[in-house]
Write a protein that holds these residues in place. Structure first.
Motif, short mmCIF file in Angstrom:
data_model
loop_
_atom_site.label_atom_id
_atom_site.label_comp_id
_atom_site.label_asym_id
_atom_site.label_seq_id
_atom_site.Cartn_x
_atom_site.Cartn_y
_atom_site.Cartn_z
N ALA A 121 0.83 -1.20 0.00
CA ALA A 121 0.00 0.00 0.00
C ALA A 121 0.86 1.26 0.00
CB ALA A 121 -0.92 -0.01 1.22
N ARG A 153 0.91 3.93 -3.08
CA ARG A 153 0.45 5.31 -2.84
C ARG A 153 1.46 6.33 -3.37
NH1 ARG A 153 2.14 8.43 1.05
NH2 ARG A 153 2.87 6.70 2.34
N ALA A 163 1.77 6.25 -7.20
CA ALA A 163 0.65 6.94 -7.84
C ALA A 163 0.85 8.46 -7.78
CB ALA A 163 -0.65 6.55 -7.16
N ASP A 164 1.26 8.96 -6.63
CA ASP A 164 1.47 10.40 -6.47
C ASP A 164 2.54 10.91 -7.42
OD1 ASP A 164 -0.42 10.47 -4.50
OD2 ASP A 164 1.01 10.50 -2.83
N HIS A 185 -5.22 2.73 -4.40
CA HIS A 185 -4.54 4.01 -4.37
C HIS A 185 -4.57 4.71 -5.73
CE1 HIS A 185 -3.10 2.17 -0.65
NE2 HIS A 185 -2.99 3.41 -0.23
N THR A 243 -4.05 3.71 -8.83
CA THR A 243 -3.10 3.41 -9.89
C THR A 243 -3.38 2.00 -10.41
OG1 THR A 243 -0.76 3.39 -10.52
CG2 THR A 243 -1.29 2.60 -8.29
#
Length: 255
Positions: free
Chosen positions: A47, A51, A54-55, A102, A104
């Motif tokens: 996770a 996360r 993706a950011d 998340h 993506t």
């Protein structure tokens, strides 16, 4: 050229204000191979990497392995193909779930360690991995059985080079634990990477040149000085005028 790294294999803090090795590397690479429980990783690390990836718009891949946490997936296991297929499918499902949660997606698969090396020649294990991963692009050593099998199925095979690993004259990697297996000098690594990217050639441990036609370059997160090494590799490629971008097309895998 894509720049990838194996992530989610350690115990980064992943706390606000604390930048660990994985998070720092996610600021450098264009693709992240995420450990999904076979050799390392758990739901928390999956996770966390998903996360941040993706950011930062880093492409996410499933880093599948033989189920062998004790030996970090670096021991060949002669498991039956149907068992390997089920193990890989289960690992892929975990990382797909983390990615979706998340915002993506899993865009490719890269086998890890002993499985990666086995798939150079082991056709039955190559078929089992491809059965489990479907249409997702698969990363492997140039000329490997898994890339040949993928192309016969109409699946994209992505040839890979290693910035920080030594090569034998036949284009395979020097086994870990042997002299020349790791390359850690930043200047040497940067020069090797640029030569691969611009001329398609790497110097083997016996002094011969090995031809490498690749789309992606790996820096390992557990190589000493990995963050600095990755930054130097990226800077060297940029100075050489080599464009950096993920190879993955953005395929969404079904859990």
């Amino acid at each position: 050229m894509d720049l990838n790294c194996d992530l989610g294999e350690g115990y980064d803090a992943w706390e606000p204000g604390v930048v660990g090795i994985d998070e720092a590397l996610l600021g450098v690479v264009t693709s992240a191979n995420l450990a999904c429980g076979g050799h390392a990783g758990d739901e928390r690390t999956m996770a966390a990497v998903a996360r941040v990836a993706a950011d930062r718009r880093v492409a996410l891949g499933a880093h599948v392995s033989y189920v062998d946490r004790e030996h970090f997936g670096r021991r060949f296991l002669d498991v039956p193909p149907d068992e390997l297929r089920a193990q890989v499918a289960a690992q892929l499902a975990l990382v797909v779930a983390a990615a979706v949660a998340h915002g993506t997606r899993v865009s490719y698969v890269k086998p890890h360690g002993a499985l990666y090396n086995a798939l150079v020649h082991h056709e039955q294990h190559a078929a089992a991995v491809l059965d489990a991963t479907g249409d997702l692009p698969v990363v492997g050593l140039p000329g490997s059985a898994v890339l040949d099998a993928a192309r016969r199925r109409g699946v994209r095979g992505v040839a890979e080079a290693f910035a920080d690993r030594g090569y034998l004259a036949d284009g395979t990697l020097v086994p870990r634990g042997q002299d020349g297996a790791l390359v850690t000098d930043p200047a040497e690594v940067a020069a090797r990477v640029v030569r691969v990217a611009t001329h398609g050639v790497v110097r083997a441990v016996d002094g011969s040149d090995v031809r490498l036609d690749v789309e992606t370059m790996c820096v390992h997160s557990d190589t000493p000085g990995a963050v600095l090494l990755a930054r130097d590799v990226r800077a060297a490629l940029e100075r050489a005028g080599v464009p950096l971008a993920p190879f993955a097309s953005g395929v969404v895998a079904d859990a």
